[in-house]
Design an enzyme around this catalytic site. Sequence first.
Site, mmCIF file in Angstrom:
data_model
loop_
_atom_site.group_PDB
_atom_site.id
_atom_site.type_symbol
_atom_site.label_atom_id
_atom_site.label_comp_id
_atom_site.label_asym_id
_atom_site.label_seq_id
_atom_site.Cartn_x
_atom_site.Cartn_y
_atom_site.Cartn_z
ATOM 1 N N THR A 135 33.371 25.571 60.704
ATOM 2 C CA THR A 135 33.971 24.608 61.632
ATOM 3 C C THR A 135 32.936 24.001 62.565
ATOM 4 O O THR A 135 31.893 24.611 62.834
ATOM 5 C CB THR A 135 35.055 25.307 62.475
ATOM 6 O OG1 THR A 135 35.513 24.446 63.509
ATOM 7 C CG2 THR A 135 34.504 26.570 63.134
ATOM 8 N N GLU A 137 33.439 23.764 65.616
ATOM 9 C CA GLU A 137 33.603 24.437 66.906
ATOM 10 C C GLU A 137 32.470 25.411 67.211
ATOM 11 O O GLU A 137 32.282 25.801 68.368
ATOM 12 C CB GLU A 137 34.952 25.141 66.969
ATOM 13 C CG GLU A 137 36.117 24.164 66.906
ATOM 14 C CD GLU A 137 37.461 24.804 67.182
ATOM 15 O OE1 GLU A 137 37.526 25.652 68.107
ATOM 16 O OE2 GLU A 137 38.431 24.468 66.497
#
Length: 361
Positions: A135, A137
């Site tokens: 991801t 993130e």
Amino acid sequence: MNKTIIVTGGAGFIGANFVLAWIKQGLGPIVNLDKLTYAGNLENLVEIQHNPEHIFVHGDIGDQSLVAELLAKHKPCAVVNFAAESHVDRSIHGPEDFIQTNVVGTFHLLEAVRTYWGGLSVENRNDFRFLHVSTDEVYGSLSKSDAAFTETHPYAPNSPYSASKAASDHLVRAYHHTYGMPTLTTNCSNNYGPHHFPEKLIPLVIHNALAGKPLPIYGTGQQIRDWLYVEDHCAAIRRVLEAGQVGEVYNIGGWNEKPNIEVVKILCRMLDVKKPREDGQSYVDQITYVEDRLGHDQRYAIDATKIATQLGWKPKETFETGIEKTVNWYLEHQEWVANVTSGDYRHWVAKHYEERGEEMA
């Protein structure tokens, strides 16, 4: 080399879309290992439930002996790891599951694959790939003026979820550099599309809007995300698996940055036309601002130049075309939403699948 691949987490949102597309395109057999947590369910795969090219195995990537058994039995040319706990809010309230699945589970998976890969012939070792799906993130949060994340952006995870994924990314990198395992890592932006469990923003808004419930918006709703249609993401993963350079990382994004509140209002306006409220009012009236999430990242943005220039991949869908397909799918699959959000459904469908004689562990 055998064309079979093993996919982990292939009953979840992105994994299921990947499995469905792979089978539809006739790319070879898939062994699908999934633990069937709340977000993974077999109804996502119902259209291929009788396809002999798809073998479902109910199990955990942390079960190293099971993974080793599957590798020895099916002799795959690749392992694609989608398996992960992925919801930030859940990680804040219960981080242990995220550490167990995303860190410890990935470690056990890597160990089993390393042993299998080490026992292959030289030719098959060279052809084998381990692709780890991660991801954006892991890179932390951007300000509005910051350049988008590239593959060399330093890791700065801000939630237990993103920290656990960052740890798994580092393990994958280490197994390549230490043992020579032919690994690939992809870091994607926010996905949306069919089969998305209704806890994430877009399916949650659709579900709550139609149910007459509030549409909760964290803080002011100005958090910016880069939106990627799930089928574009799956096409990118196939391309990386096919032509990616071993040991490399590829960022996959949709080039679609939008504040959360704008996304919600777009959905409301679309539903106003496609499924109007009985009282004639707009779904926008259901928007409710709630206390912001702890440690909420303000902006994610992926620079997908590397995968575009080196591998020739670009998303086919704009946000406008992708969100249209997504809303239509949810309106046409209300029974699916009801099923996957019911408390006892996952256990029932797993039992039903087992009774049909499919491979369950």
